[in-house]
Design an enzyme around this catalytic site. Structure first.
Site, PDB file in Angstrom:
ATOM      1  CB  CYS A   2      -1.012  -0.025   1.154  1.00 32.69           C
ATOM      2  SG  CYS A   2      -2.337   1.201   0.970  1.00 32.69           S
TER       3      CYS A   2
ATOM      4  CG  HIS B 150      -4.076  -3.297   2.373  1.00 28.88           C
ATOM      5  ND1 HIS B 150      -3.171  -2.979   3.368  1.00 28.88           N
ATOM      6  CD2 HIS B 150      -4.607  -2.123   1.965  1.00 28.88           C
ATOM      7  CE1 HIS B 150      -3.161  -1.675   3.550  1.00 28.88           C
ATOM      8  NE2 HIS B 150      -4.014  -1.133   2.707  1.00 28.88           N
TER       9      HIS B 150
ATOM     10  CD  GLU C 182      -2.273  -6.087   4.701  1.00 30.14           C
ATOM     11  OE1 GLU C 182      -2.488  -4.913   5.017  1.00 30.14           O
ATOM     12  OE2 GLU C 182      -1.677  -6.423   3.640  1.00 30.14           O
TER      13      GLU C 182
END
Length: 204
Positions: free
Chosen positions: A79, A183, A185
């Site tokens: 990001c 992202h 994650e």
């Protein structure tokens, strides 16, 4: 071991938990020796480009990140961690990024029907030669949260693009340096597969 660079970024813990979930040894740290001795490093990030540059300089982490990249070991920006690899951002005139690659970080243009920040799931167009994004399909969905986007000067480094009123260079890779605007994650099984790819590049 992967060092997750600690400068109080909001997504530190989620990145750490995602790597632990896939069985990867990792540590959150801002200690220079720990970072430099790691097999790979991750620069996460959310928030303002300028404020983050100030924080990196205050902790001495900006130079550590550059030194780690220059060591040739695998490095992943996430990001804001992608945006920081470039010289500057429209968000924060005067703030100097790492300048690893050439390009512009621009505000997503206001377009009818589009909300800014760009927040939510969006499909990617993936470069089939990407090492970081291998095995995730041609048009996977991943999770974005951002108001500024990359327009890379050298399109040969672009590993994936996304469309949101403009073409976003959503992932880049060259040599030992990898980065995603989205992202991993927060991107479910697709995101975990990307982190596994990075862990394999690191060496396990």
């Amino acid at each position: 071991m992967i060092a997750i660079i600690d400068y109080n970024a909001g997504n530190l813990q989620s990145v750490y938990k995602a790597f632990k979930h896939i069985g990867c040894e990792c540590v959150i740290t801002r200690d220079r020796d720990t970072i430099m001795n790691a097999d790979g490093a991750v620069l996460p990030g959310v928030g303002s480009f300028g404020d983050t540059v100030d924080t990196l300089n205050r902790y001495g982490i900006k130079q550590v990140a550059v030194d780690f990249i220059n060591s040739g070991k695998p490095f992943l920006g996430i990001c804001l961690g992608l945006q920081l690899l470039f010289p500057y951002s429209e968000e924060s005139p005067g703030a100097e990024g790492l300048g690893v690659f050439g390009g512009k970080i621009l505000r997503i243009p206001n377009a009818e029907g589009l909300k800014i920040p760009h927040m939510g799931w969006n499909s990617l167009s993936v470069n089939p030669n990407s090492r970081l994004l291998k095995g995730i399909g041609e048009n996977p969905y991943v999770y974005f949260v951002h108001s500024y986007y990359l327009d890379a000067a050298d399109k040969s480094i672009v590993a994936a693009t996304a469309e949101y009123g403009v073409t976003i260079d959503a992932a880049v890779e060259k040599g030992n340096v990898f980065a995603t605007q989205f992202h991993p994650e927060k991107s479910g099984e697709t995101g975990l597969a990307i982190l596994k790819n990075f862990a394999e590049i690191v060496g396990g």
